[in-house]
Design an enzyme around this catalytic site. Structure first.
Site, PDB file in Angstrom:
ATOM      1  N   ASP A  32       0.786  -1.244   0.000  1.00 20.74           N
ATOM      2  CA  ASP A  32       0.000   0.000   0.000  1.00 20.74           C
ATOM      3  C   ASP A  32       0.817   1.294   0.000  1.00 20.74           C
ATOM      4  OD1 ASP A  32      -3.051  -0.747   0.300  1.00 20.74           O
ATOM      5  OD2 ASP A  32      -1.933  -2.170   1.537  1.00 20.74           O
ATOM      6  N   ASP A  52      -1.358  -2.612  -4.209  1.00 19.68           N
ATOM      7  CA  ASP A  52      -1.560  -1.166  -4.169  1.00 19.68           C
ATOM      8  C   ASP A  52      -0.220  -0.425  -4.136  1.00 19.68           C
ATOM      9  OD1 ASP A  52      -4.272  -1.410  -4.408  1.00 19.68           O
ATOM     10  OD2 ASP A  52      -4.779  -0.718  -2.399  1.00 19.68           O
ATOM     11  N   HIS A  83      -6.431  -1.068  -6.132  1.00 21.57           N
ATOM     12  CA  HIS A  83      -6.163   0.207  -6.787  1.00 21.57           C
ATOM     13  C   HIS A  83      -5.380   0.069  -8.077  1.00 21.57           C
ATOM     14  CE1 HIS A  83      -7.590   3.486  -4.148  1.00 21.57           C
ATOM     15  NE2 HIS A  83      -7.653   2.490  -3.286  1.00 21.57           N
ATOM     16  N   HIS A 127      -4.331  -9.525  -1.028  1.00 25.68           N
ATOM     17  CA  HIS A 127      -4.772  -8.131  -0.874  1.00 25.68           C
ATOM     18  C   HIS A 127      -6.297  -8.097  -0.767  1.00 25.68           C
ATOM     19  CE1 HIS A 127      -4.012  -3.721  -1.480  1.00 25.68           C
ATOM     20  NE2 HIS A 127      -5.304  -3.762  -1.755  1.00 25.68           N
ATOM     21  N   HIS A 160      -3.938  -3.993   1.850  1.00 24.63           N
ATOM     22  CA  HIS A 160      -5.297  -3.431   1.742  1.00 24.63           C
ATOM     23  C   HIS A 160      -5.679  -2.634   2.989  1.00 24.63           C
ATOM     24  CE1 HIS A 160      -9.018  -2.773  -0.272  1.00 24.63           C
ATOM     25  NE2 HIS A 160      -9.764  -3.466   0.549  1.00 24.63           N
TER      26      HIS A 160
HETATM   27 MN    MN Z   1      -6.175  -1.666  -1.300  1.00 29.11          MN
END
Ligand code: MN
Length: 380
Positions: free
Chosen positions: A8, A49, A85, A161, A190
C-alpha cells in the site's frame, strides 16, 4: 534468510490535490527502499496497491523505477501482487506492472497465471491477486492449488490483498481461517493499519504491512501509535511472531482534533506550529475554533501549514461545520463516505458525467460486472 514485507504505497496519490502530498508519498516509498538497501534482505514481498491507479502518473512510474532499480542492483528480487487500486481494469488500457517487468526483468516477479514462485530453491512464495467479492470463490480454488504446490517446501509465504475478518469486522471479504494454516507468513495488503497475528498455534503469522504514508485522516491516530513503514522477517530459525521487526519511516505531521476556545489555546497551537516549521515539513492542520478568533487565526497559520481545515465552533449548537476553502469535491467525497457508499465508484461516475465522458455507461457496466477495481472503502 531475511525478507521485507511492504504494501500500500499508493504511488501517484495526491492528497488534497497537492504536489507536496504526492511527493511525500514518493519520499516515504524511497525512504523505505533506502532502509531496505541498508538491511540487505534476501528478497522483498509486496502485497499490492503499489500504485494509486492502474494508470499511474509518469512520476509514480519514475519513482517506482528509481526504487526498484536500486533493489535490482543489490540483487534483491521483488515479489509483487496487484491490489484493488492498481489491478488493470481492461486489456485496452495497458498494465503498469508490464512496463516494470520490461525494465526489471527477473528481479520483479508477479503473480498472474503463475500462482507461485520459489526463491533460491528454498522458500515457496504463493500470491493471490486482489479480486472483487463476487470472484472470491475462484480465489479459494487458487488457494487450494497453491497449498498443494507448496507441499514439498518447509518455508512458505503467501501474498494477498483483501479485507479479512477479524481485522475488518464490519465489511470483510475473507476469514483468517480461509488461508492455509501451514504457511509461515501470510502477507496482507489493503488495510492501512499495521497488524500482526499469530496463527497455527503460534508457528505462523498473519500480517498486514500497512501503508507507507498517511492516505487519509482516519490513519493519523494509528500512525502516531504504531508508526508506518514495513516489516522485516527472518525465516532462518524457528519462525514465530518474534522473528518480525517493525521498521518505521517518518511521515508529514498531521495535527487533528485541535480545539481553540480562547487566547490561551490559540497561542499554544501557534507555538506548536512554529516549532514544527523550524525543523520539519509544514504540517496539515484540522481544527475547530470559536468565531471571534477565526479570522486572525486563519490568516496567521496560512504560512505555517501545508493544508488547513478550520471549522468554526458554533457555541449555541456546540457543533462545528466546515466552511473554509476545502474543495467541493472533498466535501462531496466525505458526504459519499458518510453515506457508506463506494466513494471510488460514485465520485468516479460524478467526474465522468461532469466531463461528458462517453465511457460512463461502460464504467457503470464494468462496476456491476465486478471488473471495477475500487473497493467499498476509499481508504484502502
Ligand atoms: Mn487496497
Amino acid at each position: 534468510m531475511q525478507f521485507v514485507h511492504m504494501a500500500d504505497n499508493h504511488l501517484g496519490y495526491r492528497q488534497y490535490n497537492l504536489d507536496e502530498r504526492e511527493n511525500d508519498i514518493y519520499e516515504s516509498f524511497l525512504e523505505c527502499i533506502d532502509k531496505i538497501i541498508e538491511i540487505r534482505p534476501d528478497f522483498v514481498i509486496h502485497s499490492g496497491d503499489l500504485f494509486e491507479s492502474p494508470q499511474p502518473p509518469v512520476n509514480a512510474i519514475r519513482c517506482t523505477m528509481e526504487g526498484f532499480l536500486k533493489l535490482k542492483e543489490k540483487n534483491i528480487p521483488i515479489y509483487l501482487i496487484h491490489g484493488n487500486h492498481d489491478i488493470p481494469k481492461s486489456q485496452q488500457k495497458g498494465k503498469p506492472f508490464g512496463i516494470l517487468k520490461k525494465i526489471l526483468g527477473n528481479s520483479l516477479l508477479t503473480f498472474g497465471k503463475n500462482k507461485s514462485h520459489v526463491f533460491n530453491n528454498e522458500v515457496f512464495i504463493g500470491g493471490i491477486e486482489y479480486v472483487s467479492q463476487n470472484k472470491i470463490p475462484k480465489t479459494y480454488e487458487d488457494l487450494e492449488k497453491i497449498s498443494f504446490d507448496s507441499k514439498n517446501y518447509k518455508k512458505k509465504i503467501l501474498l494477498f490483498h483483501q479485507s479479512v475478518n477479524p481485522f475488518i469486522p464490519q465489511s470483510f471479504e475473507m476469514q483468517v481461517t480461509d488461508f492455509p494454516e501451514d504457511f509461515n507468513y501470510i502477507a496482507g495488503g489493503h488495510i492501512h493499519q499495521r497488524a500482526l497475528k499469530p496463527i497455527n498455534e503460534g508457528n505462523s503469522v498473519f500480517s498486514y504491512a500497512g501503508s507507507t504514508d498517511i492516505m487519509s485522516v482516519s490513519e493519523v491516530k494509528d500512525y502516531k501509535q504504531n508508526g508506518k513503514g514495513f516489516y522485516l522477517g527472518d525465516l532462518s530459525g524457528d519462525f514465530d511472531i518474534n522473528s518480525i521487526q517493525k521498521i518505521d519511516v517518518e511521515c508529514r505531521n498531521f495535527l487533528i482534533d485541535k480545539r481553540i476556545k480562547n487566547e490561551n489555546d490559540y497561542e499554544k497551537i501557534i507555538k506548536e506550529l512554529q516549532n514544527i516549521q523550524n525543523e520539519k515539513k509544514k504540517p496539515v492542520l484540522y481544527c475547530d475554533i470559536v468565531e471571534n478568533l477565526f479570522n486572525s487565526f486563519n490568516d496567521e497559520i496560512t504560512d505555517l501549514t501545508l493544508y488547513k481545515r478550520i471549522s468554526r465552533i458554533d457555541e449555541n449548537l456546540e457543533e462545528s461545520f466546515n466552511i473554509n476553502e476545502s474543495s467541493i469535491e472533498e466535501i462531496f467525497q466525505e458526504y459519499i463516505k458518510n453515506k457508506e457508499m463506494d466513494v471510488n465508484f460514485v465520485y468516479g461516475l460524478y467526474k465522468k458525467l461532469l466531463e461528458n465522458d462517453e465511457d460512463s455507461l461502460l464504467y457503470v457496466n464494468d462496476y456491476f460486472k465486478g471488473n471495477y477495481y475500487g473497493g467499498a472503502f476509499d481508504d484502502y
